[in-house]
Structures are given as structure tokens and as C-alpha cells.
Motif scaffolding. Structure first.
Motif, PDB file in Angstrom:
ATOM      1  N   GLU A  99      21.447  27.643  90.512  1.00 46.56           N
ATOM      2  CA  GLU A  99      22.004  27.932  91.838  1.00 46.56           C
ATOM      3  C   GLU A  99      22.674  29.299  91.801  1.00 46.56           C
ATOM      4  OE1 GLU A  99      22.457  27.689  95.580  1.00 46.56           O
ATOM      5  OE2 GLU A  99      21.558  25.979  94.520  1.00 46.56           O
ATOM      6  N   PRO A 100      22.275  30.290  92.596  1.00 46.98           N
ATOM      7  CA  PRO A 100      21.120  30.228  93.488  1.00 46.98           C
ATOM      8  C   PRO A 100      19.799  30.235  92.700  1.00 46.98           C
ATOM      9  CG  PRO A 100      22.063  32.432  93.500  1.00 46.98           C
ATOM     10  CD  PRO A 100      22.964  31.581  92.663  1.00 46.98           C
ATOM     11  N   ARG A 145      27.054  40.402  86.093  1.00 48.61           N
ATOM     12  CA  ARG A 145      26.721  39.944  87.435  1.00 48.61           C
ATOM     13  C   ARG A 145      26.419  38.458  87.299  1.00 48.61           C
ATOM     14  NH1 ARG A 145      26.429  43.608  90.824  1.00 48.61           N
ATOM     15  NH2 ARG A 145      26.370  45.103  89.139  1.00 48.61           N
ATOM     16  N   ARG A 149      17.899  46.775  85.681  1.00 47.32           N
ATOM     17  CA  ARG A 149      18.030  45.923  86.859  1.00 47.32           C
ATOM     18  C   ARG A 149      19.112  46.381  87.829  1.00 47.32           C
ATOM     19  NH1 ARG A 149      20.511  43.059  82.701  1.00 47.32           N
ATOM     20  NH2 ARG A 149      22.667  42.474  83.120  1.00 47.32           N
ATOM     21  N   GLU A 150      20.027  47.204  87.345  1.00 45.84           N
ATOM     22  CA  GLU A 150      21.122  47.618  88.220  1.00 45.84           C
ATOM     23  C   GLU A 150      20.746  48.770  89.141  1.00 45.84           C
ATOM     24  OE1 GLU A 150      23.150  44.661  86.463  1.00 45.84           O
ATOM     25  OE2 GLU A 150      23.729  45.812  88.213  1.00 45.84           O
ATOM     26  N   GLY A 189      24.986  35.103  87.003  1.00 39.83           N
ATOM     27  CA  GLY A 189      23.620  34.631  87.189  1.00 39.83           C
ATOM     28  C   GLY A 189      22.569  35.627  86.753  1.00 39.83           C
ATOM     29  N   GLU A 190      22.983  36.842  86.435  1.00 34.93           N
ATOM     30  CA  GLU A 190      21.976  37.829  86.064  1.00 34.93           C
ATOM     31  C   GLU A 190      22.146  38.317  84.628  1.00 34.93           C
ATOM     32  OE1 GLU A 190      20.924  39.724  90.367  1.00 34.93           O
ATOM     33  OE2 GLU A 190      21.642  41.024  88.792  1.00 34.93           O
ATOM     34  N   GLU A 191      23.007  37.653  83.880  1.00 34.13           N
ATOM     35  CA  GLU A 191      23.195  38.088  82.504  1.00 34.13           C
ATOM     36  C   GLU A 191      21.901  37.888  81.726  1.00 34.13           C
ATOM     37  OE1 GLU A 191      27.217  36.513  83.782  1.00 34.13           O
ATOM     38  OE2 GLU A 191      25.142  35.982  84.059  1.00 34.13           O
ATOM     39  N   THR A 210      18.276  32.953  90.322  1.00 38.16           N
ATOM     40  CA  THR A 210      18.866  33.306  89.037  1.00 38.16           C
ATOM     41  C   THR A 210      18.316  32.469  87.889  1.00 38.16           C
ATOM     42  OG1 THR A 210      20.688  31.772  89.371  1.00 38.16           O
ATOM     43  CG2 THR A 210      21.008  34.032  90.142  1.00 38.16           C
TER      44      THR A 210
END
Lengths: 175, 595
Positions: free
Chosen positions: B450-451, A102, B19-20, A104-106, B454
Motif C-alpha cells: 500500500e500503495p 521516500r 529514480r529521483e 515505499g521507494e527504498e 510501491t
């Protein structure tokens, strides 16, 4: 603490329950996910946890934190499920590397490595580590939750730390 | 690693691992309904996973190769790919540039969609652009035809799409998420010129037949038929177990030999058991059942179990993932004992639930409030935090050299992400002597993300953004007249979730969106869902009217949004998933509160 806003205040039990679900569902899902290593099983465990909590809510006097209370229930549910036939015979686990990326969420590699090492701990060590380090219970509380003496918890934590250190090799000190 | 770092790291690892998972908006209502029906009987679990599983499968459908002619657009696409990576990371402008090039190269794009792209904004525009670029499903069909893939089997694979070196073909690669050595990987090539499949390959093509023997999972390599069988094996076992449980009670309570017989095929077939245990029978070297039971009863007695509580309830003997062997004995009073065999070591002994203990909280007392307030004011002034972020922090006060030290630590985010804000204060005056933010240097190196949500490390900027975001969220909730973030009407829920998605929160958690002009409207979705329920379950019109509907336009996968229509009453829930664009029924299930 639940007592301040809990069943004794003006909220109805139903409203209080809704609040408990909204506030803690995500954290419980994550905890159950680590115990059960399966998203769908974790959802089931959380549902079962809240069912037990709902039934016990009228008797809950706010003597401990609501998070601790729910965590205790969830841990017991997970332990029961982990022993169930469904868990044993259905290989539907999701490991971190299976999860979709995802942007930015690594997670950083060292965090993934620690998650993986944690998952691979034998259950009795994983129990102690999660309750002590993740749920922030004291060693005595962990012992009560698991039916062990505080000394045994301490030994298990020490053993778990060594196992994690071995599993993480050079990444340990850099954490 | 010290204890505190260990704690931080484990918080991060666990939070990251789960987190998922998205919260279930129906959970509270369902639990209440379930509790009301319980009547003292043990309830079975309600499973609501079918729609989510299907959604996960569908997400794999969306990134497929493009039917294309070579030339300008494909060179541009390669260039973007080299710079940005997979399609998910391309900007809307880059996608539009490729689409324009495709038109110039003479490709016929869907005019309706292309026109809609002009008017669309944000996520909707991204989705339409993706559809225009990548709407072929040819690779999957080719794999089904050539290698016998079944639809469900794709869930075991990860797909990547790339353009080959010679810019002549799109290459769609399927790599298994597990057991890669045994399953191998599959590749489909599509001509850039015609969009047709030109080749299908398997990394294990050409191996001798004996590489796939014996005909079970003990074999070194598995053809697709065996992969398909792996999935049906699980389902088949579930069905057989359920049938036997209906007649003989829960699996755990079956006699030891029956459990071992049921599990035997796992070992004989070579089913990959990972770290799951398998029920077996003890052999001559193991502690016998009677001996294990006596040990368990002695342990329980030591913990205070009365005689009637020490009767055996369930007895199991397991082959553990590391091939060690273990007795698990559950006694009537809620005691569970694990004993290693043949060593006899008692691995654990858990008793029934104990009363809760007082939660220890490391918060400052009221008398210390002045110190903390002074430090908080300094924190705002020094680091730029706004007042609305105060609830995000807990304060710890320690006496130091006649003065005080106040440390603010994030309550809501892991301390590793937020660091500590530490202030020392003079004893008599409360004057701030020093201030320190432990992540100052690290954050300066990281910079703003950005955003913003994150960012790995959070400064005042991110906390302020978070506080403002929540304020915006609260306003939407207030407008909707809702006190919870998941109980709003359709439009407000979509606005709320969009707000959080655009801030960088997980799409799976904040999945509500609004349909675009290309999607079927909600009235049509409700109508189609009701039709599906009536056809499949014979539900009456008035039943459905009384029961709902609850609506969600799920944009977890922006390229394949799904209408989720649920009819929920006290007895049951009908959940229908429809494709957002076409309204095809993806799933239609009934979940009774008691099953």
C-alpha cells in the motif's frame, strides 16, 4: 521502431520530437545519471542529446530503434561531458545514500550495493556494462559505439563482471 | 549470477539510481528554441537548475523541532515515533491525535490553520498538520549563530528530529552526507517546555586546534568555516575558469601547462576530488606529449582516419582518481584516444559516430500470433490480468516437443519485478498443457503493498492497477485536450499528477498540485512573479504578457509547496519560484536560449 510512427507518417517533425522527448526522457536521464553521477549534469546531457536528435531527425530513416539511436547520442554526449572541465572540477555528484528516503521507494540493499559498485567501475568498464546490460546492445554494437572490437568488449565485460563480483563479495550469488 | 540475472539486476540498479530525476516539461520547447537559434554556431548549455537546487534546500527547512510544553502530547509523540519512525511515516490521524493533545496541554496552535485542517483532505491535510506540529526554524538559526553555518551549507547535511529519552527536549541532529569524519555532526536541543534552544553541540567540540591544521582540506577535521569555503571554492573556480575561457576559448583546448596550472590548487588545497581527474604535467618517467600524440595518431590511422583527421585538437594529461596517469588526446576527425602512462597501454580509441545498426528484436513473427494469442487468453484466465495490460508484455515463442512454449515478459518493468509467465501448448490443438508464473511463491510471501505501486514484486493485481491508472490518466489528458502528460492546463495537470502520486509514484516526478486555502491563489502568484521579473530584469509588461505565464504549484515537499511561474518566449525564460504559503520570492532567474 520509429519508422512506423516516425517522420514519414502524418505527424509533423515537431510532434514526433515531442513524442521522443516524452517517451525516452526518463530513461535517458537515468542513463546519463549513472554516467555523470550528477543530476544537474544528467539533465544537461539529456538536453544536449535531444538538441542533436532534433537536428538529425529529418535525416533519421528509422533504420534502427529510436531508443538505440538516442542512446548512442546520449552516450557520446556523456563521454564529451565527462571530459569537460565542468565535470572535472565540480564535485556536485549525488550518490545513492545521499538521496532522500521516500517511503515505499527504498531500494533493497543488494540493489544499492550493485548500483554503488557499478558507479565505481572505471569508465571503460562501466561503458561496456551499461551499453550491453542496460541498453541491451549486442557486443558488436557496443564495440562500434565505443570504437572497440567485439573481442575487446567481451574482455571488458568479463573483467567488469569480475570486478563487480569482488565488490559485491557474498551478495553476488544471492542476486 | 548468470547473464540474465546480471541484466535484470543492472536494470534495477540503474533505474533505482536515477529514480529521483524528474522529466523536464519544458525540454522539448526549449530544445526547439535552442535549435532555431543555433545558426551553425556551437551553443552553450542552458542551465535551469537554480530553482531545483533552491527547492532541494528548502526541503531541508521543513522538518524542524517543535516549540512545545512537555506532558501528554510529547509522550504520545514519543510513542508514535517508536512505533512508526520519523514524522513522514505518521498517519494523519496520529498527527491529529498529537495536535489535540497539544491543545489539551495548553499549547496555543494557529487557529486559522487548525480550522483549515478540519476541512482539508489528503495531502493538503497532511501538510497543514505538519506545519502545526513542526514550524520552528530555531535549530538552523542556532547553528548559524553558534558555528557559522551558512544557508547553503545545510545542503550538505541530513537532519533527523527525535524526542529525547527523558521526554524533556526535541533533539535535532545534523549529520553530513559526506566526509563525516572530517566535518563531524551537529546537534541542537530544544526544551520541550519552552521551545527554546537549550544547547548546541558539535561532535568535534574540544579538539585541539592542530586537529584543524593546515588551513585547507588536507586537515583531518574541518570547522564550519572550511565547509562553507568548500562550496565557495567551487563557485570561485567556475567564475575564474569562465573568465579565462571567454578570453582564451574552452578549457579543454587550453595548453597543457595552463590546464595543469589551473588545477594545481585542487592538489595543494586538498580539495576532495573524489573520482574526478586532475590536469597535471607529465614528469620524466611519463610518456612525453609528442610520444603520446604519435601513438594516438597511429591508433586513429588504424581505425581509418585520414591524415587531415589525425591532427591534434585537444591534449590532456590526467591524474586519475586511483592516482594512475593517463593521456587523453582528441584528434580533429572525432577520434579520441586514452593512453596509460608510463605503460603506454592504449586504454580506448573511440572514433566518430557510426551509422546505426538494425535493432535486434526478439519478437514473434505474425505467423506465430495464434500461439501467442492462445497463451495470452490463458494468461488472463489463469492469473487474472485484464486485456488492457497486454501492451505491458512482450511474448517470446519457442518450439518445444512438437508444441510451443510462450513466455510473456514485462516490457515496461524490470523482469525481476514482474517475473515470467510461461505457457506450454500442445502441437496439434494449441491446448494449454502447463502454466507457470515464476514469482508465484515470492509474491505470496510479499503480499499486497500500500500503495500498490510501491510493491517490489508485481502480480496481475499491480499490472491491472497500472492499466486502470493509465486509463484514468488518459481521461484527464483527453479532458484537457492534451496528447502529452505534461502539457495540460493547471487544474488538469494537478489532477493528473495527484492521481499518480497517490498511486505511489515519485512526488518529484509528479509534482503538480493545487493550492489550499492557506496558500496564495494563482492570480497573486502570477502578479508577484511578474513584479519580481520587472524589478530584477526590467522586463516590460507587454513582454511578460506575450511570454506566458506557465504555472505550477510544486508539492514535491508537501510541507513547503512552491509556486513556479515561468514566462517563456523564444528568446528567454524568466523562472520565478515563490513560497506557496506566503508568496515570498525564493528565486527569480532569467535563462536566455543562447547562454
Amino acid at each position: 521502431m520509429l519508422a512506423a510512427t516516425g517522420p514519414n507518417c502524418n505527424r509533423s517533425a515537431g510532434e514526433e520530437f515531442d513524442r521522443l522527448v516524452e517517451r525516452h526522457q526518463t530513461a535517458l536521464l537515468r542513463l546519463c545519471m549513472v554516467y555523470l553521477r550528477d543530476g544537474e549534469l544528467a539533465k544537461d546531457a539529456v538536453q544536449e542529446t535531444y538538441l542533436k536528435a532534433y537536428q538529425a531527425l529529418p535525416h533519421f530513416r528509422g533504420e534502427c530503434g529510436e531508443k538505440t539511436w538516442l542512446t548512442r547520442i546520449a552516450v557520446n554526449v556523456c563521454r564529451d561531458m565527462a571530459r569537460s572541465a565542468y565535470f572535472r572540477h565540480t564535485d556536485r555528484r549525488v550518490t545513492p545514500e545521499e538521496m532522500p528516503d521516500r517511503p515505499g521507494e527504498e531500494a533493497p540493499p543488494e540493489r544499492e550495493a550493485l548500483a554503488q559498485a557499478l558507479l565505481e567501475l572505471p569508465r571503460r568498464y562501466k561503458d561496456a556494462v551499461l551499453l550491453y546490460y542496460y541498453q541491451d546492445l549486442s557486443q558488436e554494437e557496443v564495440g562500434k559505439a565505443l570504437g572497440l572490437s567485439a573481442a575487446t568488449v567481451s574482455r571488458r565485460l568479463e573483467r567488469a563482471r569480475r570486478m563487480l563480483k569482488t565488490a559485491l563479495k557474498g551478495k553476488w550469488e544471492n542476486e | 549470477m548468470n547473464d540474465r540475472k546480471m541484466r535484470n539486476s543492472i536494470h534495477l540498479a540503474v533505474d533505482g539510481y536515477g529514480r529521483e530525476l524528474k522529466p523536464d516539461p519544458f525540454l522539448a520547447a526549449r530544445v526547439r528554441a535552442q535549435a532555431q537559434r543555433k545558426d551553425g554556431r556551437k551553443m552553450k548549455k542552458i542551465r535551469f537548475s537554480a530553482a531545483f537546487i533552491l527547492a532541494a534546500l528548502l526541503s531541508l527547512l521543513t522538518v524542524t523541532a517543535l516549540a512545545a510544553t512537555a506532558y501528554t502530547f510529547i509522550r504520545q509523540a514519543r510513542s508514535v515515533q517508536q512505533e512508526k519512525g520519523p514524522l513522514e511515516k505518521w498517519t494523519l490521524e496520529e498527527k491529529k491525535m498529537i495536535l489535540e493533545a497539544m491543545q489539551r496541554d495548553g499549547l496555543a496552535l494557529d487557529e486559522e490553520k487548525y480550522a483549515a485542517l478540519e476541512d482539508a483532505q489528503g495531502e493538503a491535510a497532511q501538510r497543514i498538520a505538519n506545519e502545526l506540529l513542526l514550524e520552528s526554524r530555531l535549530p538552523r538559526e542556532a547553528l548559524k549563530e553558534t558555528y557559522g553555518f551558512e544557508e547553503a551549507s545545510f545542503s550538505l547535511f541530513e537532519k533527523t528530529v527525535s524526542i529525547d529519552e527523558a521526554a524533556e527536549a526535541w533533539v535535532v541532529a545534523y549529520r553530513p552526507r559526506r566526509w563525516e569524519e572530517r566535518i563531524g555532526s551537529y546537534t541542537v536541543r530544544l526544551s520541550a517546555g519552552s521551545g527554546r534552544v537549550t544547547a548546541c553541540a558539535w561532535s568535534l567540540d574540544g579538539l585541539e586546534e592542530n586537529a584543524f591544521q593546515p588551513d585547507n582540506w588536507h586537515a583531518a577535521h574541518w570547522p564550519m568555516e572550511r565547509v562553507n569555503r568548500l562550496l565557495s571554492f567551487e563557485a570561485d573556480r567556475e567564475a575564474r575558469r569562465a573568465e579565462k575561457e571567454a578570453a582564451e576559448g574552452p578549457f579543454e583546448a587550453w595548453p597543457l601547462r595552463d590546464k595543469a596550472a589551473f588545477d594545481e590548487e585542487i592538489l595543494t588545497q586538498g580539495y576532495p576530488r573524489g573520482d574526478f581527474v586532475v590536469n597535471i604535467l607529465p614528469d620524466a618517467e611519463d610518456i612525453p606529449e609528442s610520444g603520446a600524440l604519435a601513438m594516438a595518431q597511429a591508433e586513429a590511422e588504424r581505425m581509418g582516419a585520414k591524415e587531415e583527421e589525425r591532427a591534434a585538437e585537444q591534449i590532456s594529461f590526467f591524474l586519475m582518481p586511483d592516482d594512475s596517469r593517463e593521456w587523453l588526446i582528441a584528434l580533429r576527425g572525432g577520434y579520441t584516444v586514452e593512453i596509460a602512462s608510463p605503460s603506454g597501454e592504449v586504454l580506448s580509441c573511440a572514433g566518430p559516430e557510426k551509422s546505426e545498426r538494425e535493432e535486434s528484436e526478439n519478437t514473434a513473427q505474425a505467423a506465430d500470433g495464434d500461439w501467442i494469442q492462445a497463451a495470452w487468453e490463458a494468461m488472463k484466465e489463469t492469473y487474472g490480468l485484464i486485456e488492457e495490460t497486454r501492451p505491458f508484455f512482450s511474448a517470446q515463442l519457442e518450439g518445444e516437443n512438437g508444441g510451443a512454449k510462450v513466455t510473456f515478459t514485462s516490457k515496461h518493468y524490470n523482469p525481476r519485478l514482474a517475473g515470467d509467465y510461461v505457457f506450454t501448448l500442445r502441437g496439434e490443438t494449441g491446448e494449454i498443457l502447463s502454466s507457470q508464473w515464476t514469482l508465484q511463491e515470492a509474491y505470496a510471501q510479499q503480499g499486497k503493498a500500500e500503495p500498490w505501486r510501491t510493491a517490489r514484486l508485481w502480480s496481475a493485481y499491480e499490472f491491472n492497477q497500472e492499466a486502470l491508472l493509465r486509463e484514468k490518466g488518459r481521461k484527464i489528458m483527453a479532458e484537457a485536450g492534451s496528447e502529452v502528460s505534461w502539457g495540460m492546463d493547471f487544474e488538469h495537470q494537478a489532477a493528473y499528477d495527484t492521481l499518480y502520486r497517490e498511486a505511489g509514484f515519485s512526488r518529484e516526478t509528479y509534482f503538480h498540485g493545487l493550492p489550499t486555502a492557506l496558500d496564495i491563489p494563482k492570480e497573486e502568484a502570477v502578479f508577484l512573479a511578474a513584479q519580481a521579473v520587472k524589478e530584477k530584469y526590467g522586463a516590460a509588461e507587454e513582454t511578460l504578457e506575450l511570454a506566458g505565464p506557465a504555472l505550477a504549484f510544486d508539492v514535491t515537499d508537501p510541507d513547503a509547496p512552491v509556486w513556479r511561474v515561468s514566462f517563456l518566449d523564444r528568446e528567454s525564460m524568466y523562472a520565478v519560484a515563490l513560497s506557496g504559503a506566503g508568496g515570498q520570492v525564493l528565486s527569480c532567474v532569467r535563462m536566455d536560449a543562447g547562454n
